[in-house]
Design a protein around this motif. Structure first.
Motif, PDB file in Angstrom:
ATOM      1  N   ASN A   1       4.361  26.708  -8.650  1.00 58.33           N
ATOM      2  CA  ASN A   1       3.978  26.776  -7.238  1.00 58.33           C
ATOM      3  C   ASN A   1       3.033  27.944  -6.986  1.00 58.33           C
ATOM      4  OD1 ASN A   1       5.962  25.007  -5.205  1.00 58.33           O
ATOM      5  ND2 ASN A   1       6.763  25.273  -7.258  1.00 58.33           N
ATOM      6  N   PRO A   2       2.085  27.830  -6.028  1.00 59.29           N
ATOM      7  CA  PRO A   2       1.835  26.667  -5.191  1.00 59.29           C
ATOM      8  C   PRO A   2       1.205  25.520  -5.986  1.00 59.29           C
ATOM      9  CG  PRO A   2       0.186  28.338  -4.757  1.00 59.29           C
ATOM     10  CD  PRO A   2       1.196  28.959  -5.683  1.00 59.29           C
ATOM     11  N   LEU A   3       1.504  24.296  -5.564  1.00 60.75           N
ATOM     12  CA  LEU A   3       1.107  23.094  -6.275  1.00 60.75           C
ATOM     13  C   LEU A   3      -0.339  22.730  -5.957  1.00 60.75           C
ATOM     14  CD1 LEU A   3       4.367  21.149  -5.406  1.00 60.75           C
ATOM     15  CD2 LEU A   3       3.845  22.229  -7.612  1.00 60.75           C
TER      16      LEU A   3
ATOM     17  N   LYS B   1       8.874  23.689  -3.445  1.00 57.60           N
ATOM     18  CA  LYS B   1       7.777  22.721  -3.365  1.00 57.60           C
ATOM     19  C   LYS B   1       6.782  23.200  -2.316  1.00 57.60           C
ATOM     20  CE  LYS B   1       8.556  18.461  -2.053  1.00 57.60           C
ATOM     21  NZ  LYS B   1       9.017  17.051  -2.049  1.00 57.60           N
ATOM     22  N   LEU B   2       5.942  24.141  -2.738  1.00 53.93           N
ATOM     23  CA  LEU B   2       4.916  24.718  -1.865  1.00 53.93           C
ATOM     24  C   LEU B   2       3.563  24.253  -2.373  1.00 53.93           C
ATOM     25  CD1 LEU B   2       3.950  26.765   0.331  1.00 53.93           C
ATOM     26  CD2 LEU B   2       3.982  28.513  -1.477  1.00 53.93           C
ATOM     27  N   ILE B   3       2.774  23.621  -1.497  1.00 47.14           N
ATOM     28  CA  ILE B   3       1.486  23.111  -1.939  1.00 47.14           C
ATOM     29  C   ILE B   3       0.354  24.079  -1.610  1.00 47.14           C
ATOM     30  CG2 ILE B   3       2.214  20.698  -1.809  1.00 47.14           C
ATOM     31  CD1 ILE B   3       0.773  20.440   0.830  1.00 47.14           C
TER      32      ILE B   3
ATOM     33  N   GLY C   1      -1.070  21.322   4.113  1.00 48.10           N
ATOM     34  CA  GLY C   1       0.156  22.058   4.406  1.00 48.10           C
ATOM     35  C   GLY C   1      -0.109  23.379   5.093  1.00 48.10           C
ATOM     36  N   LEU C   2       0.922  24.229   5.092  1.00 51.17           N
ATOM     37  CA  LEU C   2       0.860  25.513   5.789  1.00 51.17           C
ATOM     38  C   LEU C   2       0.459  26.662   4.885  1.00 51.17           C
ATOM     39  CD1 LEU C   2       4.299  25.177   7.641  1.00 51.17           C
ATOM     40  CD2 LEU C   2       2.055  24.593   8.560  1.00 51.17           C
ATOM     41  N   GLY C   3       0.732  26.504   3.592  1.00 52.71           N
ATOM     42  CA  GLY C   3       0.493  27.614   2.680  1.00 52.71           C
ATOM     43  C   GLY C   3       1.631  28.609   2.624  1.00 52.71           C
ATOM     44  N   LYS C   4       2.776  28.277   3.254  1.00 53.26           N
ATOM     45  CA  LYS C   4       3.961  29.143   3.200  1.00 53.26           C
ATOM     46  C   LYS C   4       5.202  28.267   3.323  1.00 53.26           C
ATOM     47  CE  LYS C   4       3.656  30.109   8.175  1.00 53.26           C
ATOM     48  NZ  LYS C   4       3.497  31.154   9.207  1.00 53.26           N
ATOM     49  N   ASP C   5       6.320  28.777   2.806  1.00 54.70           N
ATOM     50  CA  ASP C   5       7.550  27.999   2.848  1.00 54.70           C
ATOM     51  C   ASP C   5       8.728  28.874   3.275  1.00 54.70           C
ATOM     52  OD1 ASP C   5       7.910  29.583   0.613  1.00 54.70           O
ATOM     53  OD2 ASP C   5       7.973  27.923  -0.816  1.00 54.70           O
ATOM     54  N   HIS C   6       9.903  28.221   3.430  1.00 49.81           N
ATOM     55  CA  HIS C   6      11.130  28.907   3.817  1.00 49.81           C
ATOM     56  C   HIS C   6      12.290  28.333   3.015  1.00 49.81           C
ATOM     57  CE1 HIS C   6       9.206  30.723   7.386  1.00 49.81           C
ATOM     58  NE2 HIS C   6       8.637  29.543   7.559  1.00 49.81           N
ATOM     59  N   THR C   7      13.380  29.086   2.917  1.00 50.80           N
ATOM     60  CA  THR C   7      14.566  28.558   2.250  1.00 50.80           C
ATOM     61  C   THR C   7      15.279  27.582   3.186  1.00 50.80           C
ATOM     62  OG1 THR C   7      16.074  30.273   3.067  1.00 50.80           O
ATOM     63  CG2 THR C   7      14.875  30.736   1.012  1.00 50.80           C
ATOM     64  N   ILE C   8      16.123  26.735   2.589  1.00 55.95           N
ATOM     65  CA  ILE C   8      16.933  25.810   3.389  1.00 55.95           C
ATOM     66  C   ILE C   8      17.790  26.599   4.372  1.00 55.95           C
ATOM     67  CG2 ILE C   8      18.672  23.996   3.310  1.00 55.95           C
ATOM     68  CD1 ILE C   8      15.953  23.253   2.031  1.00 55.95           C
ATOM     69  N   ASN C   9      18.343  27.718   3.914  1.00 56.53           N
ATOM     70  CA  ASN C   9      19.152  28.563   4.797  1.00 56.53           C
ATOM     71  C   ASN C   9      18.354  29.028   6.013  1.00 56.53           C
ATOM     72  OD1 ASN C   9      21.536  28.480   3.259  1.00 56.53           O
ATOM     73  ND2 ASN C   9      20.827  30.140   1.933  1.00 56.53           N
TER      74      ASN C   9
END
Length: 309
Positions: A113-115, A273-275, A236-244
């Motif tokens: 990642n990023p993909l 899974k960050l694109i 996409g956004l270019g950033k992600d977060h945890t499920i929590n």
């Protein structure tokens, strides 16, 4: 410009039709009763009769981990046939432009990642949604082949990250994470529960984009569909977060004060899974909706249009 939009009654399709830019076009969005995408001859006849200038393929059988694991045959067969029928019949009917909406589940489960777009088909897929991923890869490759063998055709594939928003599905058995979490936490609050369960440890990371932002990207691509627009672009956004973090964000919007309990016996899918959305920047697009704003709008839609149905 006359546009044929498949999947017009789905979340993406309805948001596309409600976007302000939609007024510039004649959009045909036949329901399944009018056009069965699993019927190749019906698709061929429709293309020949309506003669669209551009096709947006947004139709698909979609669902979360539970739905994909429960019916991998249906997710593979139905989505493969829809993609092949729509894209290939558009090609045979002389349609010069097409936007195929794919999925980030096409990326290998162990990809770094990023993909980036060139990582597709470089490794094993995530088993929990492999059938759906294979179908989307097929439609993507078909679009690329058509553009390669015929320079007059521009068949672009957009690969959005996970989506949520207005017209989403909120049934936990068939929905993606954010709408499922909204329903779960809303019902927990209404029932006065003190805790909500989370599948796994909650540390897996996901990138979720408000669906209206994808709609804006599609119309931006249409405006600039020229020779140098990339044929394959992540969106996409270019950033992600945890499920929590997503659970906490939803709880904050809803006002749930309880605790979270982790069920470590449940599957969680890919750990991240960050694109990489660098390529789509070439058309001058960027997502604008914050996570809190998107959750607030989605929750208001849920309250107004879903639980009162």
């Amino acid at each position: 410009m006359r546009i044929l939009l498949t999947g017009g009654s789905g979340m993406v399709g309805r948001n596309l039709q409600e976007h302000p830019a939609a007024d510039k076009f004649e959009i045909l969005a036949p329901r399944s009763q009018e056009l069965d995408l699993l019927d190749r001859k019906a698709v061929s006849s429709y293309m020949e009769e309506k003669k669209p200038d551009l096709v947006i393929h947004a139709a698909g059988r979609v669902g979360g981990i539970q739905a994909n694991m429960a019916d991998p045959v249906g997710f593979l067969v139905d989505n493969s046939l829809m993609g092949i029928h729509v894209i290939n019949e558009a090609y045979k009917a002389g349609v010069e432009k097409c936007i195929n909406l794919a999925s980030s589940c096409m990326y290998p489960r162990s990809a770094t990642n990023p993909l980036s777009e060139d990582q597709i088909l470089t490794g094993e897929l995530e088993p929990t949604n492999e059938g759906y991923a294979l179908a989307k890869i097929t439609a993507t490759r078909l679009s690329q082949y058509i553009s390669k063998v015929d320079s007059t055709r521009k068949y672009v594939t957009l690969v959005p990250c996970n989506l949520y928003g207005k017209y989403d599905k909120f049934d936990p058995a068939h929905s993606h994470m954010i709408p499922a979490v909204i329903r779960k936490i809303h019902e927990a609050k209404m029932a006065g529960l003190s805790a909500v369960d989370i599948w796994g440890d909650g540390e897996a990371r996901r990138e979720f984009m408000f669906v209206a932002d994808l709609a804006s990207c599609v119309f931006k691509v249409i405006e600039q569909m020229r020779a140098d627009v990339p044929l394959l672009m992540n969106v996409g956004l270019g950033k992600d977060h945890t499920i929590n973090e997503y659970y906490r964000a939803v709880a904050d919007v809803i006002g749930f004060q309880g605790e979270f309990e982790h069920d470590l016996t449940k599957p969680v899918g890919m750990r991240q899974k960050l694109i990489d959305s660098t390529r789509v920047g070439s058309v001058g697009w960027q997502a604008k909706t914050s996570l809190r704003e998107g959750i607030e709008q989605t929750y208001q839609y849920f309250l107004k249009d879903v639980i009162n149905e």
